[in-house]
Design a protein around this motif. Structure first.
Motif, PDB file in Angstrom:
ATOM      1  N   THR A 102      69.671  25.901  43.675  1.00 55.22           N
ATOM      2  CA  THR A 102      70.425  25.708  42.436  1.00 55.22           C
ATOM      3  C   THR A 102      70.646  27.052  41.755  1.00 55.22           C
ATOM      4  OG1 THR A 102      69.408  23.529  42.126  1.00 55.22           O
ATOM      5  CG2 THR A 102      70.469  24.540  40.203  1.00 55.22           C
ATOM      6  N   PRO A 103      71.888  27.409  41.442  1.00 57.96           N
ATOM      7  CA  PRO A 103      72.126  28.691  40.763  1.00 57.96           C
ATOM      8  C   PRO A 103      71.336  28.773  39.456  1.00 57.96           C
ATOM      9  CG  PRO A 103      74.200  27.750  41.530  1.00 57.96           C
ATOM     10  CD  PRO A 103      73.161  26.700  41.730  1.00 57.96           C
ATOM     11  N   PRO A 104      70.440  29.750  39.307  1.00 59.80           N
ATOM     12  CA  PRO A 104      69.615  29.830  38.092  1.00 59.80           C
ATOM     13  C   PRO A 104      70.391  30.433  36.922  1.00 59.80           C
ATOM     14  CG  PRO A 104      69.024  31.580  39.613  1.00 59.80           C
ATOM     15  CD  PRO A 104      70.049  30.744  40.315  1.00 59.80           C
ATOM     16  N   PRO A 105      70.003  30.092  35.694  1.00 60.87           N
ATOM     17  CA  PRO A 105      70.723  30.604  34.519  1.00 60.87           C
ATOM     18  C   PRO A 105      70.771  32.134  34.448  1.00 60.87           C
ATOM     19  CG  PRO A 105      69.268  28.792  33.897  1.00 60.87           C
ATOM     20  CD  PRO A 105      68.947  29.126  35.317  1.00 60.87           C
ATOM     21  N   ARG A 106      69.753  32.817  34.967  1.00 62.01           N
ATOM     22  CA  ARG A 106      69.714  34.280  34.817  1.00 62.01           C
ATOM     23  C   ARG A 106      70.701  35.006  35.732  1.00 62.01           C
ATOM     24  NH1 ARG A 106      63.663  36.652  33.917  1.00 62.01           N
ATOM     25  NH2 ARG A 106      63.014  35.261  35.609  1.00 62.01           N
ATOM     26  N   LEU A 107      71.451  34.268  36.544  1.00 62.74           N
ATOM     27  CA  LEU A 107      72.543  34.908  37.283  1.00 62.74           C
ATOM     28  C   LEU A 107      73.491  35.624  36.334  1.00 62.74           C
ATOM     29  CD1 LEU A 107      73.697  32.301  39.979  1.00 62.74           C
ATOM     30  CD2 LEU A 107      72.776  34.579  40.426  1.00 62.74           C
ATOM     31  N   ILE A 163      66.009  36.622  40.026  1.00 60.61           N
ATOM     32  CA  ILE A 163      66.686  35.495  40.659  1.00 60.61           C
ATOM     33  C   ILE A 163      65.799  34.909  41.749  1.00 60.61           C
ATOM     34  CG2 ILE A 163      68.765  34.763  41.880  1.00 60.61           C
ATOM     35  CD1 ILE A 163      69.159  35.768  38.955  1.00 60.61           C
ATOM     36  N   ILE A 164      65.125  35.782  42.490  1.00 63.79           N
ATOM     37  CA  ILE A 164      64.224  35.344  43.559  1.00 63.79           C
ATOM     38  C   ILE A 164      63.092  34.489  42.987  1.00 63.79           C
ATOM     39  CG2 ILE A 164      62.495  36.205  45.204  1.00 63.79           C
ATOM     40  CD1 ILE A 164      64.511  38.542  45.732  1.00 63.79           C
ATOM     41  N   TYR A 165      62.490  34.951  41.890  1.00 65.45           N
ATOM     42  CA  TYR A 165      61.419  34.158  41.272  1.00 65.45           C
ATOM     43  C   TYR A 165      61.960  32.864  40.675  1.00 65.45           C
ATOM     44  CZ  TYR A 165      57.515  37.310  41.949  1.00 65.45           C
ATOM     45  OH  TYR A 165      56.502  38.040  42.524  1.00 65.45           O
ATOM     46  N   ASP A 166      63.158  32.907  40.121  1.00 62.40           N
ATOM     47  CA  ASP A 166      63.752  31.688  39.563  1.00 62.40           C
ATOM     48  C   ASP A 166      64.039  30.662  40.653  1.00 62.40           C
ATOM     49  OD1 ASP A 166      63.580  32.753  37.069  1.00 62.40           O
ATOM     50  OD2 ASP A 166      65.725  33.079  36.780  1.00 62.40           O
ATOM     51  N   ARG A 167      64.177  31.096  41.885  1.00 60.42           N
ATOM     52  CA  ARG A 167      64.394  30.178  43.008  1.00 60.42           C
ATOM     53  C   ARG A 167      63.080  29.602  43.535  1.00 60.42           C
ATOM     54  NH1 ARG A 167      68.802  32.723  47.140  1.00 60.42           N
ATOM     55  NH2 ARG A 167      68.895  30.524  47.738  1.00 60.42           N
ATOM     56  N   GLY A 168      61.949  30.020  42.953  1.00 58.47           N
ATOM     57  CA  GLY A 168      60.657  29.530  43.414  1.00 58.47           C
ATOM     58  C   GLY A 168      60.086  30.321  44.561  1.00 58.47           C
ATOM     59  N   LEU A 169      60.581  31.553  44.745  1.00 57.68           N
ATOM     60  CA  LEU A 169      60.082  32.456  45.778  1.00 57.68           C
ATOM     61  C   LEU A 169      59.310  33.588  45.110  1.00 57.68           C
ATOM     62  CD1 LEU A 169      63.426  32.601  47.808  1.00 57.68           C
ATOM     63  CD2 LEU A 169      61.425  31.181  48.325  1.00 57.68           C
ATOM     64  N   ILE A 170      58.678  34.446  45.912  1.00 63.05           N
ATOM     65  CA  ILE A 170      57.922  35.566  45.359  1.00 63.05           C
ATOM     66  C   ILE A 170      58.382  36.868  45.990  1.00 63.05           C
ATOM     67  CG2 ILE A 170      55.882  34.169  44.843  1.00 63.05           C
ATOM     68  CD1 ILE A 170      54.584  35.416  47.360  1.00 63.05           C
ATOM     69  N   GLY A 171      58.035  37.981  45.351  1.00 64.93           N
ATOM     70  CA  GLY A 171      58.405  39.288  45.878  1.00 64.93           C
ATOM     71  C   GLY A 171      57.954  40.395  44.967  1.00 64.93           C
ATOM     72  N   THR A 172      58.442  41.604  45.257  1.00 68.16           N
ATOM     73  CA  THR A 172      58.051  42.781  44.499  1.00 68.16           C
ATOM     74  C   THR A 172      59.164  43.816  44.550  1.00 68.16           C
ATOM     75  OG1 THR A 172      56.310  44.463  44.236  1.00 68.16           O
ATOM     76  CG2 THR A 172      56.945  43.913  46.489  1.00 68.16           C
ATOM     77  N   VAL A 173      59.081  44.780  43.645  1.00 67.88           N
ATOM     78  CA  VAL A 173      59.992  45.924  43.635  1.00 67.88           C
ATOM     79  C   VAL A 173      59.334  47.059  44.413  1.00 67.88           C
ATOM     80  CG1 VAL A 173      61.127  47.630  42.151  1.00 67.88           C
ATOM     81  CG2 VAL A 173      61.024  45.243  41.438  1.00 67.88           C
ATOM     82  N   HIS A 174      60.145  47.836  45.138  1.00 72.18           N
ATOM     83  CA  HIS A 174      59.558  48.931  45.919  1.00 72.18           C
ATOM     84  C   HIS A 174      60.608  49.996  46.209  1.00 72.18           C
ATOM     85  CE1 HIS A 174      56.731  50.958  48.460  1.00 72.18           C
ATOM     86  NE2 HIS A 174      57.517  50.879  49.515  1.00 72.18           N
TER      87      HIS A 174
END
Length: 619
Positions: free
Chosen positions: A420-425, A500-511
């Motif tokens: 689902t397109p998240p609002p923070r797009l 956007i990645i976190y809003d999709r229910g996924l995880i990650g980091t900046v690098h």
């Protein structure tokens, strides 16, 4: 005697020093020819080889990368360079994490404040101190046990550290049994199992059916001071994914154990820099006896958690201060209660040794505070999603107008939120159509990857996956039917798509891939590198160093999918033998593209090689 003008002593001292230096020189040559031979050779070889190509992590010594840098595959003679072998690091570096190496801190005499945990933060080596060598597996290394069995047991030879098993023997963190280490699911606070503790939290919050996922409304969790990540491991069965976080500290190899088990985890610390996650990323933050001083520096660490929690997000805190009655614990509890009250947090539940606070849904409480109440609100021009190289601030991050108006994050429950397109797009200027097209494109690409790689794998071959340039997380979303998890890595200098990645229910980091990643060696089964090499090339960083970093991160028998320009692919193919890699597919990314145009896909598998075999190449 220091400072004494004694000519006779000096005359005797000079030959004495010469003799000592000769002895040390002899010892260095002798031992260097045995155990330490390959580490010193690795440093020397790697540095000279990189400099001969004008390559290195970052720019040249005089600060102008353009003076020595060679574009990938374009300079005269560059195409003809094929390294025959790389040196092998000695066994002191079996668990080397270059930017979290405390030996480097000691050797370079960095002035760090230990009370602020600065010694557990990232401090990357300069070019001349980088080890351009292959990190071998430890003696007796075996292909890791497959998920889901790996949640509960791993090979002891792969992480031969039993310190925690003895230190935490009364808490059921881990138990050594023969050639394996078992994980009963215990923790410092939940001796009788993470599953029972998770059910307790769900019951305290009156979640539907006593399920921690709350009908899909709770999906992403931050577990600080996670130990061996049993809390995060047991959340997975409820379709909840945790970023389990711990430093590379005296509790040896916590995160390495977590990743060996197949549980999402990351090396990091609440110190002076923001954690590498955007604002409003998690529905729940958790701390169980994590030994963090939440009151220090005007509550700055608690305010960092506040930045990361979504509207209506929870902080579950299990610690003596929540229940003990001695004078010091009571003082901490009173001060912490006053702090969170000023932050507009409320107690959602309190039972036994656990208290759960909840954040407000809107900015109303912040606006209603009396003038001068601390902590203050952050500046209106401060970017709450800027994290790379950004220091924490002791201030409250208010919600955006959109979140305030919607009285929450506006996200769909899991699993619908994945697509689902998240609002923070809208923060990035992206329309819903761009999001949907990206998802469709990556689904086709991942299906193609899986068709190419399927002859080499079974259903449980791959568990820990990293997307090295994740964009909006559609690569990970396309893997939703596979029993894998994905660390989505977003470039530090690109659009802030990690939210956007976190809003999709996924995880990650900046690098920044011009630097080493914060993980132990041998922790990922599959790395996906989409235009990563071309990206760092434009910045004057070293393709060779990145190849060595990928080799460090990748488990033996693991896979790499490189999607890049043809020039990059041809360069990488020259390094395969030196890295003990073998490719099994090279195809055009788009079936109808011209041979010299567009992106090319290179699929590689890392061999499980033995140290003795590799050392033959150095003789």
């Amino acid at each position: 005697m220091r400072g004494r003008a004694d000519g006779g002593q000096k005359r005797h001292l000079v030959p004495f020093i010469c003799v000592v230096l000769l002895i040390f020189g002899f010892l260095f040559i002798y031992f260097g020819g045995h155990r330490g031979k390959h580490a010193s050779a690795a440093l020397d070889y790697g540095t000279k080889f990189s400099r001969s190509l004008g390559l290195g992590w970052g720019s040249s010594d005089d600060g102008d990368a353009s003076k020595t840098y060679y574009a990938l595959g374009k300079e005269d003679g560059y195409e003809n360079i094929t390294p025959k072998s790389f040196p092998v690091c000695d066994d002191r570096h079996l668990e080397l994490i270059p930017c979290l190496d405390r030996n480097l801190i000691y050797q370079t005499r960095l002035k760090l404040d230990l009370s602020l945990m600065e010694h557990y933060e990232r401090h990357c080596p300069q070019t001349e101190r980088r080890f351009n060598c292959l990190i071998p597996p430890p003696s007796g290394y075996k292909v890791p046990i497959k998920w889901p069995k790996s949640r509960d047991e791993v090979w002891k030879a792969n992480i031969p550290h039993t310190h925690l098993a003895h230190e935490k023997s009364d808490q059921n963190w881990m138990v050594v049994k023969g050639d394996k280490i078992h994980f009963p699911g215990g923790g410092t606070h939940f001796h009788y199992g993470a599953d029972k503790y998770i059910a307790l939290i769900a019951n305290m919050l009156n979640f539907s059916n006593s399920e921690i996922n709350n009908d899909g409304r709770l999906r992403t969790v931050l577990d600080v001071g996670c130990g061996v990540a049993s809390f995060g491991g047991y959340l997975l069965s409820s379709n909840v994914i945790a970023m389990s976080l711990a430093p590379n500290d005296v509790h040896q190899n916590q995160i390495q154990f977590a990743l060996e088990r197949g549980i999402p985890a990351f090396l990091g610390v609440l110190g002076t820099w923001r954690l590498p996650y955007p604002s409003r990323s998690f529905e729940l933050a958790h701390c169980s006896r994590c030994r963090i001083d939440w009151l220090q520096r005007d509550g700055i660490l608690l305010l960092e958690l506040d930045r990361l929690l979504r509207p209506g997000g929870f902080f579950a805190y299990s610690s003596p201060e929540a229940y003990a009655q001695d004078e010091e614990d009571l003082r901490i509890w009173r001060e912490m209660s006053a702090l969170v009250e000023n932050m507009c947090w409320k107690i959602a539940a309190k039972q036994n040794q656990t208290v759960i606070w909840v954040k407000p849904l809107t900015n109303d409480c912040y606006m209603d505070r009396a003038p001068g109440v601390l902590p203050p609100l952050c500046r209106s021009d401060a970017d709450p999603d800027a994290v790379w190289g950004v220091q924490m601030e002791a201030c409250i991050t208010p919600y955006s107008e959109q979140h305030h108006r919607h009285k929450g994050s506006g996200l769909a429950p899991w699993p619908a939120r994945l697509s689902t397109p998240p609002p923070r797009l809208a923060d990035l200027g992206y329309a819903a159509g761009i999001f949907e097209t990206d998802m469709e494109n990556w689904q086709l690409r991942v299906d193609n990857y899986w068709n190419l790689i399927s002859p080499k794998i079974t259903s449980n071959t791959i568990r820990n996956v990293m997307d090295m340039r994740a964009h909006m997380g559609s690569f990970a979303a396309a893997l939703r039917d596979k029993d894998v998890w994905v660390m989505n890595v977003v470039p530090h200098d690109g659009p802030s798509t990690l939210k956007i990645i976190y809003d999709r229910g996924l995880i990650g980091t900046v690098h920044d891939w011009c630097e080493s990643f914060s993980t132990y060696p041998r922790t990922y089964d599959l790395l996906h590198a989409w235009m990563v090499f071309s990206s760092i090339e434009k910045r004057g960083c070293s393709a060779e160093d990145l190849l060595l970093e990928i080799d460090r991160i990748l488990r033996p028998t693991g896979f790499i999918i490189i999607r890049d320009s043809r020039a990059v692919i041809e360069l990488i193919k020259k390094y395969l033998s030196a890295l003990h890699w073998e490719f099994f597919a090279v195809v055009n990314a788009e079936p109808n593209s011209e041979p010299e145009d567009g992106e090319v896909i290179l699929l590689i598998q890392k061999k499980l090689w033995l140290v003795d075999e590799s050392l033959k190449d150095l003789r």
